[in-house]
Design a protein around this motif. Sequence first.
Motif, PDB file in Angstrom:
ATOM      1  N   GLU A  71     -46.718  -0.935  12.478  1.00 21.80           N
ATOM      2  CA  GLU A  71     -46.622  -1.976  11.619  1.00 21.80           C
ATOM      3  C   GLU A  71     -45.565  -2.762  11.550  1.00 21.80           C
ATOM      4  O   GLU A  71     -45.436  -4.197  11.444  1.00 21.80           O
ATOM      5  CB  GLU A  71     -47.119  -1.387  10.423  1.00 21.80           C
ATOM      6  N   TYR A 109     -44.721  -6.960  12.314  1.00 19.69           N
ATOM      7  CA  TYR A 109     -44.019  -8.224  11.705  1.00 19.69           C
ATOM      8  C   TYR A 109     -42.355  -7.967  12.134  1.00 19.69           C
ATOM      9  O   TYR A 109     -41.179  -8.529  11.516  1.00 19.69           O
ATOM     10  CB  TYR A 109     -43.955  -7.667  10.110  1.00 19.69           C
ATOM     11  N   ILE A 150     -39.913 -10.966  11.137  1.00 18.07           N
ATOM     12  CA  ILE A 150     -39.585 -11.477  10.175  1.00 18.07           C
ATOM     13  C   ILE A 150     -37.710 -10.752   9.726  1.00 18.07           C
ATOM     14  O   ILE A 150     -36.808 -10.874   9.467  1.00 18.07           O
ATOM     15  CB  ILE A 150     -40.418 -10.876   8.567  1.00 18.07           C
ATOM     16  N   LEU A 182     -38.693 -11.421  -3.545  1.00 17.90           N
ATOM     17  CA  LEU A 182     -39.915 -11.560  -2.763  1.00 17.90           C
ATOM     18  C   LEU A 182     -40.995  -9.967  -2.745  1.00 17.90           C
ATOM     19  O   LEU A 182     -42.922  -9.825  -2.614  1.00 17.90           O
ATOM     20  CB  LEU A 182     -39.386 -11.796  -1.237  1.00 17.90           C
ATOM     21  N   LEU A 183     -40.603  -8.978  -2.746  1.00 16.98           N
ATOM     22  CA  LEU A 183     -41.200  -8.029  -2.652  1.00 16.98           C
ATOM     23  C   LEU A 183     -42.618  -7.530  -3.422  1.00 16.98           C
ATOM     24  O   LEU A 183     -43.334  -7.039  -3.479  1.00 16.98           O
ATOM     25  CB  LEU A 183     -40.345  -6.910  -2.529  1.00 16.98           C
ATOM     26  N   LEU A 210     -45.327 -10.843  -1.885  1.00 13.60           N
ATOM     27  CA  LEU A 210     -45.861 -10.831  -0.746  1.00 13.60           C
ATOM     28  C   LEU A 210     -45.724  -9.035   0.113  1.00 13.60           C
ATOM     29  O   LEU A 210     -44.096  -9.348  -0.483  1.00 13.60           O
ATOM     30  CB  LEU A 210     -44.930 -12.177  -0.037  1.00 13.60           C
ATOM     31  N   TYR A 211     -46.752  -8.675   0.576  1.00 11.42           N
ATOM     32  CA  TYR A 211     -46.214  -7.802   1.392  1.00 11.42           C
ATOM     33  C   TYR A 211     -45.677  -7.314   2.692  1.00 11.42           C
ATOM     34  O   TYR A 211     -45.926  -8.564   3.284  1.00 11.42           O
ATOM     35  CB  TYR A 211     -47.987  -7.002   1.599  1.00 11.42           C
ATOM     36  N   VAL A 212     -44.771  -6.707   3.097  1.00  9.26           N
ATOM     37  CA  VAL A 212     -44.271  -7.310   4.350  1.00  9.26           C
ATOM     38  C   VAL A 212     -43.555  -4.712   4.229  1.00  9.26           C
ATOM     39  O   VAL A 212     -43.055  -4.937   3.559  1.00  9.26           O
ATOM     40  CB  VAL A 212     -42.752  -7.500   4.788  1.00  9.26           C
ATOM     41  N   ARG A 256     -41.459  -3.160   4.511  1.00  9.04           N
ATOM     42  CA  ARG A 256     -40.229  -2.789   3.678  1.00  9.04           C
ATOM     43  C   ARG A 256     -38.921  -1.829   4.402  1.00  9.04           C
ATOM     44  O   ARG A 256     -38.227  -2.295   3.870  1.00  9.04           O
ATOM     45  CB  ARG A 256     -40.362  -1.807   2.016  1.00  9.04           C
ATOM     46  N   ALA A 284     -53.025  -7.294  -2.350  1.00 10.99           N
ATOM     47  CA  ALA A 284     -52.382  -8.065  -0.957  1.00 10.99           C
ATOM     48  C   ALA A 284     -51.603  -6.765  -0.684  1.00 10.99           C
ATOM     49  O   ALA A 284     -50.734  -6.789   0.180  1.00 10.99           O
ATOM     50  CB  ALA A 284     -51.201  -9.361  -1.880  1.00 10.99           C
ATOM     51  N   ARG A 285     -51.218  -5.950  -0.629  1.00  8.49           N
ATOM     52  CA  ARG A 285     -50.729  -4.719  -0.930  1.00  8.49           C
ATOM     53  C   ARG A 285     -49.193  -4.395  -1.350  1.00  8.49           C
ATOM     54  O   ARG A 285     -48.394  -4.074  -1.034  1.00  8.49           O
ATOM     55  CB  ARG A 285     -50.985  -4.613   0.751  1.00  8.49           C
ATOM     56  N   VAL A 286     -48.949  -5.110  -2.452  1.00  6.05           N
ATOM     57  CA  VAL A 286     -47.954  -5.498  -2.687  1.00  6.05           C
ATOM     58  C   VAL A 286     -46.968  -3.883  -3.803  1.00  6.05           C
ATOM     59  O   VAL A 286     -46.811  -3.374  -3.454  1.00  6.05           O
ATOM     60  CB  VAL A 286     -47.029  -6.007  -3.787  1.00  6.05           C
ATOM     61  N   SER A 306     -52.272 -13.992   1.359  1.00  3.66           N
ATOM     62  CA  SER A 306     -52.242 -14.063  -0.561  1.00  3.66           C
ATOM     63  C   SER A 306     -51.307 -14.973  -0.840  1.00  3.66           C
ATOM     64  O   SER A 306     -49.215 -16.021  -0.300  1.00  3.66           O
ATOM     65  CB  SER A 306     -51.253 -12.910  -0.650  1.00  3.66           C
ATOM     66  N   ALA A 311     -44.736 -14.835   9.740  1.00  2.00           N
ATOM     67  CA  ALA A 311     -44.396 -13.529   9.993  1.00  2.00           C
ATOM     68  C   ALA A 311     -44.648 -12.477   9.010  1.00  2.00           C
ATOM     69  O   ALA A 311     -44.531 -11.980   9.210  1.00  2.00           O
ATOM     70  CB  ALA A 311     -42.813 -13.643  10.627  1.00  2.00           C
ATOM     71  N   MET A 312     -44.121 -13.646   7.787  1.00  2.00           N
ATOM     72  CA  MET A 312     -44.435 -12.792   7.171  1.00  2.00           C
ATOM     73  C   MET A 312     -45.574 -12.225   6.329  1.00  2.00           C
ATOM     74  O   MET A 312     -45.834 -11.441   5.431  1.00  2.00           O
ATOM     75  CB  MET A 312     -43.551 -13.351   5.429  1.00  2.00           C
ATOM     76  N   GLY A 357     -47.601 -11.207   9.566  1.00  2.00           N
ATOM     77  CA  GLY A 357     -47.625 -10.367   9.932  1.00  2.00           C
ATOM     78  C   GLY A 357     -48.113 -11.451  11.717  1.00  2.00           C
ATOM     79  O   GLY A 357     -49.079 -10.904  12.795  1.00  2.00           O
TER      80      GLY A 357
END
Lengths: 298, 424
Positions: free
Chosen positions: A38, A42, A45, A127-128, A131-133, A135, B87-89, B105, B128-129, B131
């Motif tokens: 994963e 990504y 970023i 942001l966190l 939105l999922y990135v 971490r 959204a997996r947040v 999302s 990019a955010m 993926g």
Amino acid sequence: MPTFINESPRSAHPLSERAAEWVIAADARDRVGDRAAEVWQYRQILWFFSLKALRTLYSKTHLGVWWIFLRTLIPLLVGSFVYGSVMNIASGGVPYLVFFLAGQVPWSCFDGPLVRGSRGLEINRQLLVKLYVPRIILPLGGMTPGLVEPAIVGVVLLCTLAYYRINEGIWYVSSDPRPLVAVAAMVLVLAFTFSVTLFTSVWQARARDARFVLRYVVGFWVFFTPVIYPLSQVPAELRWLMHLNPLTAPVETFKWAVLPGLEHSWAWLCYTAAITVVMFLAGVRFFMRAESETMDKI
Amino acid sequence: MDSLVVEDLGKRYIVASKKAAAERPRPTLNLGVARLPLPRISLPGRPAAGNELWALRHATFSVPQGTLLGIIGPNGAGKSTLLKILARVTRPTEGRVTGHGRVVSLLELGAGFNPDFSAHDNILMNAAMHGISRREALERMPEIIEFAELEDFTDNPVRQYSSGMYLRLAFSVAINMQPDVLLADEILAVGDMAFQERCLDRVAQEAERGLTVLFVSHDMSAVSRLCHRIIWLDKGQIAGDGEPEKVVAEYEEAALGKGSGEVAFGARSGRHANVTAEIASVRLLNARGEEIGAAPTVEDVFVRIRLKNRKPGAAIRGVVDVYSKRFLVFRSAQAEDVVVERRGVVDLLMKIPAHLLAETSYTVNVTVYTFSVKESKVVLNNALTFLAYGHDSGGQLKRGAIAPRLDWSAHVHQRIPKKRASVV
């Protein structure tokens, strides 16, 4: 209601084939391999977060990027004056300024990146929660602006060396491939720093106390690392104690690699590498366990 | 095929509470020697003491591909929590979700954008955010810019954009990333009407091709017009699920019947008491003085602020801010200070005339200035949330944050009037 069949217009959709199944489950165990894949997906970023971290650092200042130079150069001037000229600290046969700079390069690979990387989660809080990135990229993204300082100190070191070459005809750096080891020492320090930020960034996202603690610890840590003095100044029976500090060996190795007449220990360098690996694995484990809980609290 | 299968999904939060913390033995730093007179410092890393709160629980449903699903419910019902889990947040506390394909999302306008970057860079960053590779993002760039109508502004930093332009960019990026599932929280609330219509057309078009969309919205008319199906959440549970008209009707009936316009947990904030006064309650009343939970737009309604006055001779002045979808619709302040001679209970009444409110939900923040102490005030944010409803379904005629009845007139001329040369 439309349903998905191969003949539907959706099949013309160039991306529909990758409609892979995914699962979110409360009891799912994170697998490091999946996480690594994963992070790779990504990876771009990292660049954007680095850029953002760099910009937020000096945005709304009048001097802008010039701060980077001021913040880096002034402590160098003051430090070399106080430690070299006032306190006359031994420098193993080279001018103190050169010795001091050679210590500052590897140290600045730890100092700045640690403080910056620890803020990685905290500064991206907004942001966190939206939105999922992955971490784990964030402490790394926070660290990267911290690379500017070692680069500047490195350039200053090179200029100083060139100055002595021109004015006094002495080139301190040895001509064998030894200076390459210096690069390895810096990489080792950075890897160690990242491993530490895996812990500190989570702590700092939870409570800002961590920030103050970190400032203190780093402020003291420099005195327990042979940055401003050579390890040979330390009484022989206490040196092993100094070496328990994982930063001692890479700093010594760096200085040994670029300056003449110094010693270092490969064994202690291996010790630092081992500590780094352990810290990294423990850090990844800690981060993966703590992140979801931390995300609910920030 | 189902795009999403949600099974017994639940999310528990621990709400910090001093009372619960005091009742619970804490791990301390004094090394187990309980009698040492050291200050007790609670150690970090343990779950904080507090009240458990299930923001979402036992949610089970599946969404076939191509569905436009609306999610409605009062504040704090778990709508955003559901979207955040998908959204997996945030991670669910129990249950599981199985899904297919790419999830994009739009939980907040501008999340994943950097105001200092140009539109071009922001598109790359946003991709990019999610993926999505740089190559794919560059391929979609022209479509994104075109749909957002930002051809002339691609190199400007987005901080110079109007909120409408921002929305256009955010939506365009999301829809053009070719998601299989799109999660949208209140995105219908902003932007100009023309663009909203285009968004909704595009969403409907994509749904035909298999896009699944989850909309969270307070705009009942928009969700019932657009969606195939609606899930109504209340206190973290699914209270209704099915045909839009039916579920919306049930929801509105429940909202009206509730009696008091109580807000959900934890939403209230502000310092609601000082030495002079304390805001005891904020209620919505009808013209007969009865408490109501929703405001009929065709009648006058009143916001009553009940204060406990603690100082004789206090000069107080109430200010009410009315929000809709996080935007300040209007502020109304009392024209003059009221001097209250005695201690006791004071009611401030603000009349909202008939034919002012639109059919949407409003949130009220209350501030009362207590001038007897200089510059002091008491504040209660999110004091009241209520829905305004009409008796006719105006649809297109009643959009916007307010729907005032204004004077219209029509003048029929025999000839086209001559243009005046200098009308400045």
